[in-house]
Design an enzyme around this catalytic site. Structure first.
Site, PDB file in Angstrom:
ATOM      1  N   GLN A  24      46.292  40.208  43.258  1.00 51.37           N
ATOM      2  CA  GLN A  24      45.154  39.700  43.950  1.00 51.37           C
ATOM      3  C   GLN A  24      45.566  39.761  45.426  1.00 51.37           C
ATOM      4  O   GLN A  24      44.665  39.824  46.245  1.00 51.37           O
ATOM      5  CB  GLN A  24      44.945  38.104  43.487  1.00 51.37           C
ATOM      6  CG  GLN A  24      44.407  38.314  42.013  1.00 51.37           C
ATOM      7  CD  GLN A  24      43.089  38.780  42.000  1.00 51.37           C
ATOM      8  OE1 GLN A  24      42.037  38.858  42.981  1.00 51.37           O
ATOM      9  NE2 GLN A  24      42.664  39.320  40.822  1.00 51.37           N
ATOM     10  N   ARG A  44      58.339  35.557  51.258  1.00 54.06           N
ATOM     11  CA  ARG A  44      59.726  35.317  51.526  1.00 54.06           C
ATOM     12  C   ARG A  44      60.434  36.426  52.371  1.00 54.06           C
ATOM     13  O   ARG A  44      60.051  37.669  51.937  1.00 54.06           O
ATOM     14  CB  ARG A  44      60.534  35.075  50.415  1.00 54.06           C
ATOM     15  CG  ARG A  44      59.944  33.912  49.484  1.00 54.06           C
ATOM     16  CD  ARG A  44      60.666  34.244  47.958  1.00 54.06           C
ATOM     17  NE  ARG A  44      59.732  35.422  47.510  1.00 54.06           N
ATOM     18  CZ  ARG A  44      59.837  35.764  46.144  1.00 54.06           C
ATOM     19  NH1 ARG A  44      60.726  35.179  45.417  1.00 54.06           N
ATOM     20  NH2 ARG A  44      59.226  36.776  45.650  1.00 54.06           N
ATOM     21  N   LYS A 127      36.432  37.923  38.862  1.00 59.52           N
ATOM     22  CA  LYS A 127      36.623  38.219  37.559  1.00 59.52           C
ATOM     23  C   LYS A 127      37.161  39.712  37.272  1.00 59.52           C
ATOM     24  O   LYS A 127      36.175  40.458  36.710  1.00 59.52           O
ATOM     25  CB  LYS A 127      35.177  38.213  36.877  1.00 59.52           C
ATOM     26  CG  LYS A 127      34.779  36.544  36.952  1.00 59.52           C
ATOM     27  CD  LYS A 127      35.521  35.670  35.719  1.00 59.52           C
ATOM     28  CE  LYS A 127      36.794  35.080  36.174  1.00 59.52           C
ATOM     29  NZ  LYS A 127      37.530  34.407  35.014  1.00 59.52           N
ATOM     30  N   ASP A 187      39.067  30.808  31.698  1.00 57.18           N
ATOM     31  CA  ASP A 187      40.041  31.846  31.933  1.00 57.18           C
ATOM     32  C   ASP A 187      41.115  31.776  30.868  1.00 57.18           C
ATOM     33  O   ASP A 187      41.301  32.782  30.311  1.00 57.18           O
ATOM     34  CB  ASP A 187      40.367  31.859  33.334  1.00 57.18           C
ATOM     35  CG  ASP A 187      41.075  32.869  33.750  1.00 57.18           C
ATOM     36  OD1 ASP A 187      40.470  33.851  34.093  1.00 57.18           O
ATOM     37  OD2 ASP A 187      42.302  32.992  33.856  1.00 57.18           O
ATOM     38  N   GLU A 191      41.655  34.697  27.940  1.00 52.52           N
ATOM     39  CA  GLU A 191      42.884  35.666  27.917  1.00 52.52           C
ATOM     40  C   GLU A 191      43.593  35.648  26.731  1.00 52.52           C
ATOM     41  O   GLU A 191      44.108  36.390  26.073  1.00 52.52           O
ATOM     42  CB  GLU A 191      43.724  35.713  29.102  1.00 52.52           C
ATOM     43  CG  GLU A 191      44.270  34.177  29.210  1.00 52.52           C
ATOM     44  CD  GLU A 191      44.698  34.282  30.910  1.00 52.52           C
ATOM     45  OE1 GLU A 191      44.264  34.896  31.740  1.00 52.52           O
ATOM     46  OE2 GLU A 191      45.657  33.208  31.037  1.00 52.52           O
TER      47      GLU A 191
END
Ligand code: NAD
Ligand code: MG
Length: 341
Positions: A24, A44, A127, A187, A191
């Site tokens: 994402q 990081r 979605k 969600d 899944e």
């Protein structure tokens, strides 16, 4: 509300920090930048994504530094890392009145993150996987997004969430308002019961049934795995009705009479039990403990799946169909286990 009028205007002068540059994170950061917004990526130092974000043209900073100057902070690292990142990099550094944004409600809904009360807390959940969020944007479309407001300290939380959703391309498709509880629980259920858990077990049990009855694994693979894509594409385009238009009368009769014997009322009862474990926090506690213990069972389950005969025959067959892999999204990277407590 299904708001496709939303624009990026409310974020025009805002600095957006995107923490994490995975599935994402990369898609959001690139889409927001291409929508003309000001993006810094927080990672990081020395982490694997730093170089990639830099080569993609972003200003890259350590998470705490990225948060300090930001008007909106999008937390797009793996869910299990987010409570630690909130404590270390966000809580003490966010500007009052800034917006904290998630792509999944898990940590806020289950109380693993209790955000400061002087900031807005919102959710924008596309979605679809990140690669699709980017690909659709590049061709001028978007992936539908859910959005929600958990905390509205400024009175501007909703317009900021929908502006962000517009910036990643979601408003070109559809924005649907929800709340953190509904997004998180549906969600997880989707899944577990249908998309990932349910579908893969259905395929594996079907494969085993055919192979144990003496049929060739290659034939079984095509029948229960490969051909599933054609069916799912029809679901996607026009629901079950569209699938029924395309399959034979024989297949329809088999569907009507045999389907309900495979997935029956008992299956639905077990779906309800799985949903209950999501709603009452059992699943969240179990997964958090598993993650904090260094993922011992997760690794074993994954190994078992990868060693299943359907994967062996599948790899052999797919090697002879190289066109299948072209343009496919890259898989998400492995979660990193928590440091020993
Ligand atoms: P991912 O695993 O693809 O990416 C994680 C990124 O975070 C990587 O860049 C990694 O280097 C970085 N990272 C990992 N640990 C870190 C740490 N300790 N500090 C700083 N950076 C760290 O993650 P994802 O699948 O994109 O998920 C991000 C969020 O989006 C999650 O909340 C997830 O639930 C949500 N989401 C994911 C999808 C999806 O399809 N993958 C869909 C909708 C919502
Ligand atoms: Mg999902």
């Amino acid at each position: 509300m299904t708001d496709t009028q939303a624009t990026t205007a409310p974020l025009q002068n805002a600095r957006i920090a995107v923490l994490g540059y995975g599935s994402q994170g990369r898609a959001h950061a690139l889409n927001l930048k291409d929508s003309g917004l000001d993006v810094v990526v927080g990672l990081r130092p020395g982490g694997p994504s730093w170089r990639r974000a830099y080569l993609d043209g972003f200003a890259v900073a350590e998470p705490a530094d990225a948060v300090r100057g930001a008007d909106l902070v999008a937390v797009l690292t793996p869910d299990m890392t987010q409570p630690g990142i909130y404590k270390d990099a966000i809580e003490g550094n966010m500007k009052p009145g800034a917006t904290l944004l998630f792509a999944h409600g898990f940590n806020v809904h289950f109380g693993q993150i209790q955000p400061r009360t002087d900031i807005d807390v919102v959710l924008v959940a596309p979605k679809g996987p990140g690669a699709l969020v980017r690909r659709e944007y590049e061709i001028g479309r978007g992936v539908p997004c859910l959005y929600a407001v958990h905390q509205d300290a400024t009175g501007k939380a909703t317009e900021r969430a929908t502006a962000y959703a517009a910036g990643i391309g979601g408003a070109r498709a559809m924005l649907i308002e929800t709340d953190f509880k509904e997004e998180t629980e549906t969600d997880l259920f989707g899944e577990q019961a249908v998309l990932c858990g349910g579908a893969s077990e259905l395929v594996i049990k079907g494969f085993e049934t055919l192979v144990e009855a003496g049929y060739r694994p290659e034939i079984a693979y095509y029948e229960v795995m490969h051909e599933l894509k054609l069916i799912v594409d029809l679901f996607y385009e026009g629901g079950i009705a569209r699938m029924l238009e395309f399959i034979s009368e024989t297949a329809q009769y088999g569907d009507y009479t045999r389907g309900p014997r495979i997935v029956d009322a008992d299956t639905k009862e077990r779906m309800k039990a799985v949903l209950k474990e999501i709603q009452d926090g059992t699943f969240a506690r179990e997964w958090t403990a598993e993650y904090n213990a260094g993922l011992p069972n997760y690794k074993a389950y994954k190994q078992r799946d990868l060693e299943h005969p359907i994967e062996k025959v599948g790899a052999k067959l797919r090697a002879r169909m190289p066109w299948l892999a072209a343009n496919q999204p890259k898989p998400a990277p492995e979660p990193e286990p928590a440091k020993a407590p």
